[in-house]
Scaffold this active site. Structure first.
Site, short mmCIF file in Angstrom:
data_model
loop_
_atom_site.label_atom_id
_atom_site.label_comp_id
_atom_site.label_asym_id
_atom_site.label_seq_id
_atom_site.Cartn_x
_atom_site.Cartn_y
_atom_site.Cartn_z
N PRO A 224 0.72 -1.24 0.08
CG PRO A 224 -0.07 -1.08 2.08
CD PRO A 224 0.78 -2.01 1.25
CG ASP A 247 0.03 0.62 -10.41
OD1 ASP A 247 -0.28 1.16 -11.76
OD2 ASP A 247 -0.68 -0.24 -10.13
CE LYS A 267 -5.39 2.03 -15.24
NZ LYS A 267 -4.36 1.01 -15.42
N GLY A 298 0.47 -1.32 -6.93
CA GLY A 298 0.00 -0.73 -5.58
C GLY A 298 -0.58 -1.78 -5.00
N GLY A 299 -0.49 -2.28 -3.68
CA GLY A 299 -1.34 -3.18 -2.99
C GLY A 299 -1.18 -4.50 -3.57
CG ASP A 300 -2.90 -8.96 -3.83
OD1 ASP A 300 -1.95 -9.79 -3.33
OD2 ASP A 300 -3.48 -9.34 -4.85
CB ALA A 329 -5.30 -0.46 0.48
CG MET A 377 -9.95 2.84 -5.99
SD MET A 377 -10.39 1.90 -7.37
CE MET A 377 -10.88 0.35 -6.74
N GLY A 406 -2.98 4.90 3.93
CA GLY A 406 -2.49 3.78 4.88
C GLY A 406 -1.24 3.32 4.68
#
Length: 650
Positions: A224, A247, A267, A298-300, A329, A377, A406
């Site tokens: 995250p 990203d 994006k 980002g994240g998974d 996240a 989001m 986070g």
């Protein structure tokens, strides 16, 4: 005798010969059969969505071991391929274009208004109608020869045929020219398919498999935002990459340690550096060109990260893809504020959703207080989400945690309710957690830790590692240990660099503190003395009172302490200490700062002008405290640390 399965058209038989011509020593038997698509010519390919239209019967025969291999046009392969089968070779395409075959060899732009053009592809129909809306595009089926025959019988004025098919059939003279359309990426390639586990066949056909020259693609979850949450495996993959497509929300400076080319494809809402179709194609082209390619997300990758789309796009094109999971996240944001996403007798389920399509969900147990909802989001959707949840039967007073950024140093958590959040504004990235688990939240003070590594003294709170120094080994000969009675260490770095080059016999070992002592233990040696206060003056006093005649002191090039004033101590510079210029942070988020050495203080003031009035400074050793005071730090804010858990206010 190798048994080869194929469709029974002339083109299919030629394709088998093309593959087997690479192995003149092999005897084979060709077994042909009609597939569902060959039998049911009344079905237009404009409408058909059955992926195994031209392969199903052949693949079933392979699974039943009626043949050893099958040769298919690669673009006809279904995705996903049956689990019991695998593509053991992909051949090179002679030509990937489409050609127009027409009466009097007229080109597409030369065809008269109202001319009929036959094709079996809905995509080609749309492409032709876009540039020649005055033409009539019709669906056709049949072998290549039969399609060309439709021109001669005046059923159509022109047909679109893959150039590679014309070349293989010896009809290249019939083309009016190539068409300017993008075709299927596997057009012209032949796929050799075998039952999974046939290693003998995989080895046999390896020489013609063009995939051996392809690169591999990894879809990697970065996490995250906090680089320390990236997995060890992700780090290894990044280190082996040739190119990294990264990203938004990923700090590009993290990528500086890797040799790969870094390409930004992020994006954000309303701002796309690249569209998803472009990103997919970039990954594909990088792999085909032989580059080991990382898509850093980002994240998974598989949680609202479009990893599934990218994986499918590449797998359909026979590009090997591996997915490295990342911390999502939801997990990181919840953990940052000790919010359990599930807990016995509080919440027995958790659901992840995107707030962009909240209104499309239907609750099966409306207003349940035994579950947790997590929305991604949702920064611009708070009012809409609030209204929808209330309409779904949720208690308007149900607790909500709005967590922005986070896992990052500037993360913030705002506790509200479903009703109240409708009037709030939030910044992205935002994670929204809804349910009674939010009542469990706990907030710790944030601590900025400037030392080389976290260890020794660790204050209570959430640590954000922000190293302001690094060490670099010095290429110097280590003095012979036999000349000395003892060796003194004042840092873990000195321990590592020294024992990386030298061993000790029966020399006594002195360490400035418990943390340095434990590092000595890690190399299999016992520490003979650790002073009550982690301070070089204490060590110097002990050596001065001892009977040691010669003491070796492995140290940094910046070392300036009382040990250097003792005639029996011989300093040996085994590493250099260099400053790290870190990005400037908003220090108002931190309640404490830890300085582990004078060099961390000096590096800090190269970036910042002052210590925030709201921050407490924990310092290791009195020299570090004095260095801080010399920079006009308020003495009432400084806490000098002795041993772990013991402090002295300066």
């Amino acid at each position: 005798m190798l048994k080869i399965l194929s469709r029974d058209s002339r083109l299919a038989k030629i394709q088998v010969k093309e593959v087997i011509s690479n192995f003149p020593e092999i005897e084979y038997e060709l077994i042909t059969m009609k597939t569902f698509g060959d039998i049911h010519r009344e079905i237009s390919l404009f409408e058909n969505k059955q992926q195994d239209f031209f392969t199903d019967e052949i693949d079933k025969a392979l699974l039943e071991e009626k043949g050893d291999i099958a040769v298919h046009s690669a673009k006809d392969l279904p995705y996903p391929l049956n689990d019991g089968l695998e593509v053991i070779a992909l051949t090179k395409s002679p030509d990937k274009s489409d050609s127009l075959v027409s009466r009097e060899n007229k080109r597409l732009m030369e065809l008269p208004k109202g001319a009929k053009v036959g094709t079996s592809s809905k995509i080609r129909k749309e492409q032709i109608e876009k540039i020649r809306p005055d033409l009539e595009v019709v669906s056709i089926r049949g072998t290549i020869e039969e399609r060309i025959g439709l021109i001669e019988s005046c059923h159509v004025d022109a047909v679109i045929i893959a150039t590679c098919a014309l070349l293989r059939l010896g009809h290249s003279d019939k083309t009016a020219g190539p068409l300017p359309f993008k075709t299927h990426p596997l057009q012209g390639n032949l796929a050799v398919v075998a039952k999974r586990g046939r290693s003998d066949l995989k080895a046999l056909f390896y020489s013609i498999d063009i995939r051996k020259n392809f690169g591999k693609v990894w879809l990697v979850g970065f996490g995250p935002g906090d680089p320390d949450l990236m997995t060890i495996k992700a780090d290894k993959v990044l280190a082996s990459a040739d190119i990294i497509y990264y990203d938004d929300l990923i700090d590009s400076s993290v990528l500086n340690k890797y040799h790969a080319e870094a390409v930004y494809v992020g994006k954000r809402k309303g701002e796309h550096s690249k569209e998803q179709d472009e990103i997919n194609e970039m990954l594909y082209q990088s792999a085909v060109s032989g580059k080991n390619t990382v898509r850093l997300k980002g994240g998974d990758p598989l949680v609202f990260g479009r990893g599934g789309e990218e994986s499918a796009y590449l797998n359909e094109r026979l590009i090997p893809v591996e997915i490295i999971p990342g911390v999502s996240a939801a997990n990181a944001s919840a953990a940052s504020f000790s919010i359990p996403l599930t807990r016995r007798r509080v919440s027995n389920e958790v659901t992840f959703r995107t707030a962009h399509t909240a209104h499309k969900y239907e609750s099966q147990d409306k207003g349940s207080n035994t579950k947790t909802l997590v929305y991604y989001m949702g920064a611009s959707k708070l009012s809409e989400l609030s209204d929808w949840l209330v309409s779904e039967g949720w208690d308007s007073a149900a607790p909500v945690a709005l967590i922005s950024n986070g896992s990052r140093y500037d993360e913030e958590c705002r506790i509200t309710s479903i009703k109240e959040m409708s009037g709030l504004r939030a910044t992205s990235p935002l994670t929204i957690i809804i349910g009674d688990v939010v009542k469990e939240k706990h907030i710790y003070d944030k601590i900025l830790y400037t030392g080389l590594e976290i260890g020794g003294f660790i204050p209570v709170g959430k640590i954000f590692h922000y190293p302001l120094i690094k060490t670099v080994p010095v290429n110097a000969s280590v003095p012979q240990a036999g000349q000395f009675d003892a060796v003194v260490f004042t840092s873990k770095s000195a321990v590592r660099y020294f024992f990386g080059k030298s061993n000790l016999d029966n020399q006594k070992i002195l360490a400035i503190g418990p943390s340095t002592g434990r590092e000595v233990n890690n190399f299999g040696y016992k520490v003979d003395f650790v002073p009550d206060t982690a301070d070089s003056d204490e060590l110097a006093l002990m050596i001065q009172k001892s009977e040691y005649k010669a003491v070796l002191y492995p140290c940094s090039d910046l070392s300036r302490n009382a040990l250097h004033n003792l005639k029996q101590v011989r300093p040996f510079v085994c590493y250099k200490t260099e400053k790290i210029i870190q990005p400037k942070l908003d220090l108002s988020f931190f309640r404490s700062i830890v300085f582990t050495s004078p060099s961390t203080v000096e590096a800090f003031f190269d970036i910042y002008n002052e210590i925030p009035k709201t921050a407490v400074c924990y310092v290791i050793g009195k020299h570090t405290a004095l260095c801080l005071k010399n920079h006009n730090a308020d003495g009432s804010q400084i806490i000098q640390v002795r041993r772990q858990g013991e402090i002295i206010h300066v």
